[in-house]
Design a protein around this motif. Structure first.
Motif, PDB file in Angstrom:
ATOM      1  N   PHE A   1       8.312   2.650  -5.419  1.00  0.00           N
ATOM      2  CA  PHE A   1       7.968   2.918  -6.817  1.00  0.00           C
ATOM      3  C   PHE A   1       8.861   2.125  -7.770  1.00  0.00           C
ATOM      4  O   PHE A   1       8.412   1.673  -8.831  1.00  0.00           O
ATOM      5  N   THR A   2      10.105   1.974  -7.385  1.00  0.00           N
ATOM      6  CA  THR A   2      11.020   1.189  -8.229  1.00  0.00           C
ATOM      7  C   THR A   2      10.592  -0.277  -8.280  1.00  0.00           C
ATOM      8  O   THR A   2      10.605  -0.906  -9.350  1.00  0.00           O
ATOM      9  N   MET A   3      10.236  -0.831  -7.132  1.00  0.00           N
ATOM     10  CA  MET A   3       9.796  -2.222  -7.095  1.00  0.00           C
ATOM     11  C   MET A   3       8.493  -2.408  -7.872  1.00  0.00           C
ATOM     12  O   MET A   3       8.282  -3.429  -8.551  1.00  0.00           O
ATOM     13  N   TYR A   4       7.588  -1.429  -7.795  1.00  0.00           N
ATOM     14  CA  TYR A   4       6.335  -1.516  -8.557  1.00  0.00           C
ATOM     15  C   TYR A   4       6.617  -1.493 -10.055  1.00  0.00           C
ATOM     16  O   TYR A   4       5.985  -2.204 -10.835  1.00  0.00           O
ATOM     17  N   TYR A   5       7.574  -0.679 -10.435  1.00  0.00           N
ATOM     18  CA  TYR A   5       7.917  -0.583 -11.859  1.00  0.00           C
ATOM     19  C   TYR A   5       8.563  -1.868 -12.358  1.00  0.00           C
ATOM     20  O   TYR A   5       8.346  -2.295 -13.496  1.00  0.00           O
ATOM     21  N   CYS A   6       9.347  -2.515 -11.496  1.00  0.00           N
ATOM     22  CA  CYS A   6      10.121  -3.677 -11.940  1.00  0.00           C
ATOM     23  C   CYS A   6       9.419  -5.007 -11.687  1.00  0.00           C
ATOM     24  O   CYS A   6       9.405  -5.875 -12.565  1.00  0.00           O
ATOM     25  N   HIS A   7       8.819  -5.193 -10.506  1.00  0.00           N
ATOM     26  CA  HIS A   7       8.368  -6.532 -10.134  1.00  0.00           C
ATOM     27  C   HIS A   7       6.961  -6.566  -9.515  1.00  0.00           C
ATOM     28  O   HIS A   7       6.172  -7.438  -9.823  1.00  0.00           O
ATOM     29  N   TRP A   8       6.652  -5.655  -8.624  1.00  0.00           N
ATOM     30  CA  TRP A   8       5.450  -5.783  -7.810  1.00  0.00           C
ATOM     31  C   TRP A   8       4.169  -5.543  -8.604  1.00  0.00           C
ATOM     32  O   TRP A   8       4.173  -4.852  -9.631  1.00  0.00           O
ATOM     33  N   LYS A   9       3.069  -6.130  -8.055  1.00  0.00           N
ATOM     34  CA  LYS A   9       1.729  -5.850  -8.554  1.00  0.00           C
ATOM     35  C   LYS A   9       1.132  -4.694  -7.751  1.00  0.00           C
ATOM     36  O   LYS A   9       1.688  -4.255  -6.743  1.00  0.00           O
ATOM     37  N   LEU A  10      -0.040  -4.238  -8.202  1.00  0.00           N
ATOM     38  CA  LEU A  10      -0.663  -3.084  -7.548  1.00  0.00           C
ATOM     39  C   LEU A  10      -1.007  -3.389  -6.092  1.00  0.00           C
ATOM     40  O   LEU A  10      -0.792  -2.556  -5.199  1.00  0.00           O
ATOM     41  N   PHE A  11      -1.554  -4.594  -5.839  1.00  0.00           N
ATOM     42  CA  PHE A  11      -1.974  -4.923  -4.478  1.00  0.00           C
ATOM     43  C   PHE A  11      -0.785  -5.251  -3.569  1.00  0.00           C
ATOM     44  O   PHE A  11      -0.958  -5.367  -2.357  1.00  0.00           O
ATOM     45  N   GLN A  12       0.382  -5.420  -4.121  1.00  0.00           N
ATOM     46  CA  GLN A  12       1.592  -5.502  -3.314  1.00  0.00           C
ATOM     47  C   GLN A  12       2.136  -4.109  -2.993  1.00  0.00           C
ATOM     48  O   GLN A  12       2.726  -3.883  -1.945  1.00  0.00           O
ATOM     49  N   THR A  13       1.919  -3.199  -3.907  1.00  0.00           N
ATOM     50  CA  THR A  13       2.475  -1.855  -3.749  1.00  0.00           C
ATOM     51  C   THR A  13       1.657  -1.006  -2.782  1.00  0.00           C
ATOM     52  O   THR A  13       2.222  -0.248  -1.985  1.00  0.00           O
ATOM     53  N   LEU A  14       0.352  -1.118  -2.825  1.00  0.00           N
ATOM     54  CA  LEU A  14      -0.501  -0.250  -2.014  1.00  0.00           C
ATOM     55  C   LEU A  14      -0.221  -0.373  -0.510  1.00  0.00           C
ATOM     56  O   LEU A  14      -0.111   0.649   0.184  1.00  0.00           O
ATOM     57  N   PRO A  15      -0.130  -1.601   0.065  1.00  0.00           N
ATOM     58  CA  PRO A  15       0.187  -1.667   1.504  1.00  0.00           C
ATOM     59  C   PRO A  15       1.527  -1.026   1.853  1.00  0.00           C
ATOM     60  O   PRO A  15       1.662  -0.366   2.899  1.00  0.00           O
ATOM     61  N   ALA A  16       2.530  -1.215   0.993  1.00  0.00           N
ATOM     62  CA  ALA A  16       3.839  -0.609   1.253  1.00  0.00           C
ATOM     63  C   ALA A  16       3.754   0.915   1.228  1.00  0.00           C
ATOM     64  O   ALA A  16       4.370   1.604   2.058  1.00  0.00           O
ATOM     65  N   ILE A  17       2.963   1.468   0.301  1.00  0.00           N
ATOM     66  CA  ILE A  17       2.798   2.924   0.227  1.00  0.00           C
ATOM     67  C   ILE A  17       2.119   3.445   1.492  1.00  0.00           C
ATOM     68  O   ILE A  17       2.503   4.483   2.046  1.00  0.00           O
ATOM     69  N   VAL A  18       1.105   2.726   1.966  1.00  0.00           N
ATOM     70  CA  VAL A  18       0.400   3.160   3.185  1.00  0.00           C
ATOM     71  C   VAL A  18       1.351   3.166   4.375  1.00  0.00           C
ATOM     72  O   VAL A  18       1.372   4.112   5.183  1.00  0.00           O
ATOM     73  N   LEU A  19       2.156   2.122   4.509  1.00  0.00           N
ATOM     74  CA  LEU A  19       3.091   2.036   5.639  1.00  0.00           C
ATOM     75  C   LEU A  19       4.131   3.148   5.586  1.00  0.00           C
ATOM     76  O   LEU A  19       4.392   3.844   6.588  1.00  0.00           O
ATOM     77  N   VAL A  20       4.759   3.331   4.419  1.00  0.00           N
ATOM     78  CA  VAL A  20       5.799   4.361   4.287  1.00  0.00           C
ATOM     79  C   VAL A  20       5.200   5.748   4.489  1.00  0.00           C
ATOM     80  O   VAL A  20       5.827   6.626   5.111  1.00  0.00           O
ATOM     81  N   THR A  21       3.985   5.984   3.992  1.00  0.00           N
ATOM     82  CA  THR A  21       3.343   7.293   4.152  1.00  0.00           C
ATOM     83  C   THR A  21       3.078   7.593   5.624  1.00  0.00           C
ATOM     84  O   THR A  21       3.278   8.734   6.084  1.00  0.00           O
ATOM     85  N   ALA A  22       2.627   6.584   6.374  1.00  0.00           N
ATOM     86  CA  ALA A  22       2.378   6.791   7.803  1.00  0.00           C
ATOM     87  C   ALA A  22       3.664   7.159   8.538  1.00  0.00           C
ATOM     88  O   ALA A  22       3.684   8.079   9.383  1.00  0.00           O
ATOM     89  N   VAL A  23       4.765   6.468   8.236  1.00  0.00           N
ATOM     90  CA  VAL A  23       6.049   6.779   8.868  1.00  0.00           C
ATOM     91  C   VAL A  23       6.518   8.176   8.475  1.00  0.00           C
ATOM     92  O   VAL A  23       7.018   8.951   9.311  1.00  0.00           O
ATOM     93  N   ALA A  24       6.360   8.544   7.202  1.00  0.00           N
ATOM     94  CA  ALA A  24       6.808   9.860   6.735  1.00  0.00           C
ATOM     95  C   ALA A  24       6.021  10.985   7.393  1.00  0.00           C
ATOM     96  O   ALA A  24       6.592  12.023   7.783  1.00  0.00           O
ATOM     97  N   LEU A  25       4.703  10.801   7.565  1.00  0.00           N
ATOM     98  CA  LEU A  25       3.890  11.851   8.186  1.00  0.00           C
ATOM     99  C   LEU A  25       4.276  12.058   9.647  1.00  0.00           C
ATOM    100  O   LEU A  25       4.444  13.190  10.108  1.00  0.00           O
ATOM    101  N   GLU A  26       4.411  10.970  10.375  1.00  0.00           N
ATOM    102  CA  GLU A  26       4.707  11.105  11.809  1.00  0.00           C
ATOM    103  C   GLU A  26       6.130  11.627  12.034  1.00  0.00           C
ATOM    104  O   GLU A  26       6.343  12.564  12.832  1.00  0.00           O
ATOM    105  N   SER A  27       7.117  11.033  11.360  1.00  0.00           N
ATOM    106  CA  SER A  27       8.506  11.489  11.558  1.00  0.00           C
ATOM    107  C   SER A  27       8.717  12.883  10.983  1.00  0.00           C
ATOM    108  O   SER A  27       9.461  13.703  11.551  1.00  0.00           O
TER     109      SER A  27
END
Length: 282
Positions: free
Chosen positions: A239-265
């Protein structure tokens, strides 16, 4: 080669003889006027009226004829009287036809396009006949019409129609990227969020947090606990990177990856906590 050319000419000549063409006979045009006597002229498919007919603003022009194919009187599928102005503008008037081939049409100045009246040019009247099948149609000029306007009458007005053509090239100007709010505003809200962290820790310890179980948790499922805690921090970093530098289509894949790790762990880490709770160690 000569033989084939001759054969072709003979075949074409036979086709000409087998297919007739449309024509007409008994053509008459009558100019009916309220100010003078009626004027009647005759015409045919080979001879047109010699002098132009002068059509006043209250006059009526009546045209009658008999259509035929070859020498047989017959009703065509299409029969029009077409008036054509010098600029090329045309106005068609369909004949009222009978099965016997007799047709009539009439018109006055009020039936003409306003462009005809404004131009004051001589109009050419032609007869158009045609039908389906192999019979050839015909286009015959039969008389001319000149328009006479009453000097006391108001002249008609004509506005040129809108013509669609090539437009200037369009240069697209896209909206600028949204700008971040002033730094002072971001700083105030950041401090407000960080100020809640001590309050959160105080409340956690006040409700009975037991830091001594940290070693047991890491021994029971070290990878799951570390990944779950790291995924929470990573989501905040995304979220910090999205606020500062990233575009939406850069942020969405990162959110999907982190969410998958958070759900499983998280599922495995909370399972380990539940086992200790059931065992009475917590």
């Amino acid at each position: 080669m000569r033989f084939s050319t001759a054969s072709t000419l003979i075949a074409l000549a036979g086709a000409v003889h087998t297919s007739a063409s449309w024509s007409f006979s008994d053509g008459t045009v009558t100019l009916t006027s309220k100010k003078a006597d009626d004027v009647t002229e005759t015409f045919s498919d080979t001879e047109q009226v010699r002098d132009p007919l002068r059509l006043g603003d209250r006059d009526i022009l009546k045209v009658s004829l008999t259509t035929k194919v070859g020498t047989t009187a017959k009703r065509p599928h299409q029969a029009f009287l077409i008036l054509k102005e010098s600029s090329g503008l045309e106005a068609p008037f369909p004949f009222t036809m009978k099965e016997s081939g007799e047709g009539k049409v009439q018109f006055g100045q009020k039936d003409l396009p306003v462009q005809f009246v404004v131009s004051n040019s001589t109009l050419k009247a032609s007869i158009v006949l045609g039908s389906s099948g192999s019979d050839q149609g015909s286009l015959t000029t039969v008389f001319e019409v000149s328009l006479a306007r009453d000097p006391a009458a108001m002249s008609p007005t004509y506005e040129a129609p809108l013509r669609y053509g090539r437009l200037p090239e369009i240069h697209h100007i896209f909206r600028e990227d949204p700008k971040n709010p002033p730094k002072i505003v971001s700083l105030v809200f950041s401090v407000a969020v960080l100020a809640t962290v001590p309050a959160l820790l105080v409340g956690w310890f006040h409700l009975g947090a037991n830091v001594n179980h940290l070693q047991n948790a890491l021994n029971g499922a070290p990878v799951s606990h570390i990944l779950f805690f790291a995924s929470i921090l990573a989501m905040e970093g995304v979220f910090t990177m999205y606020y500062c530098h990233w575009k939406l289509f850069q942020t969405l894949p990162a959110i999907v990856l982190v969410t998958a790790v958070a759900l499983e762990s998280g599922k495995r880490a909370l399972g380990e906590v539940q086992r200790r709770r059931l065992a009475g160690k917590r």
